[in-house]
Design a protein around this motif. Sequence first.
Motif, PDB file in Angstrom:
ATOM      1  N   GLY A   1     -58.991  18.573 -34.377  1.00 39.48           N
ATOM      2  CA  GLY A   1     -57.791  18.276 -33.593  1.00 39.48           C
ATOM      3  C   GLY A   1     -57.910  17.136 -32.611  1.00 39.48           C
ATOM      4  N   THR A   2     -59.026  16.462 -32.587  1.00 35.17           N
ATOM      5  CA  THR A   2     -59.183  15.343 -31.659  1.00 35.17           C
ATOM      6  C   THR A   2     -58.139  14.268 -31.907  1.00 35.17           C
ATOM      7  OG1 THR A   2     -61.546  15.767 -31.738  1.00 35.17           O
ATOM      8  CG2 THR A   2     -60.853  13.713 -30.719  1.00 35.17           C
TER       9      THR A   2
ATOM     10  N   CYS B   1     -62.952  11.014 -34.375  1.00 34.87           N
ATOM     11  CA  CYS B   1     -62.893  12.097 -35.368  1.00 34.87           C
ATOM     12  C   CYS B   1     -64.322  12.508 -35.735  1.00 34.87           C
ATOM     13  CB  CYS B   1     -62.157  11.625 -36.615  1.00 34.87           C
ATOM     14  SG  CYS B   1     -62.231  12.817 -37.973  1.00 34.87           S
TER      15      CYS B   1
ATOM     16  N   ALA C   1     -62.950  11.292 -40.901  1.00 39.96           N
ATOM     17  CA  ALA C   1     -61.965  11.515 -41.964  1.00 39.96           C
ATOM     18  C   ALA C   1     -60.788  10.548 -41.922  1.00 39.96           C
ATOM     19  CB  ALA C   1     -61.438  12.947 -41.866  1.00 39.96           C
ATOM     20  N   ILE C   2     -60.751   9.690 -40.901  1.00 41.87           N
ATOM     21  CA  ILE C   2     -59.595   8.804 -40.727  1.00 41.87           C
ATOM     22  C   ILE C   2     -60.016   7.362 -40.981  1.00 41.87           C
ATOM     23  CG2 ILE C   2     -57.810   7.999 -39.127  1.00 41.87           C
ATOM     24  CD1 ILE C   2     -58.281  10.608 -37.536  1.00 41.87           C
TER      25      ILE C   2
END
Length: 74
Positions: free
Chosen positions: A15-16, A56, A60-61
């Motif tokens: 959730g960061t 993250c 994942a981004i």
Amino acid sequence: MIDIEIDLDRCCGAGTCVLRAPEVFDQDDRDGTVILLAEHPGDDLAESVARAAEDCPANAIRVALRPAPGGVVA
Ligand code: SF4
């Protein structure tokens, strides 16, 4: 313009990203994995999106800046 890709297989639901850029990221209520609210947010969100990707924990981004019409990189 910003291009964002998410690798959901890597997302651990920390959730960061939502804390860093709530205009762009949300979390699935069921498992906490990321929901991308905007695949191509405006340049005004570039800094917060970049921070979300950097912070993250699952890496994942993916973020890329696309040249604006006229060839100027924002
Ligand atoms: S910070 Fe990364 S791991 Fe956490 S919800 Fe967002 S994309 Fe998933």
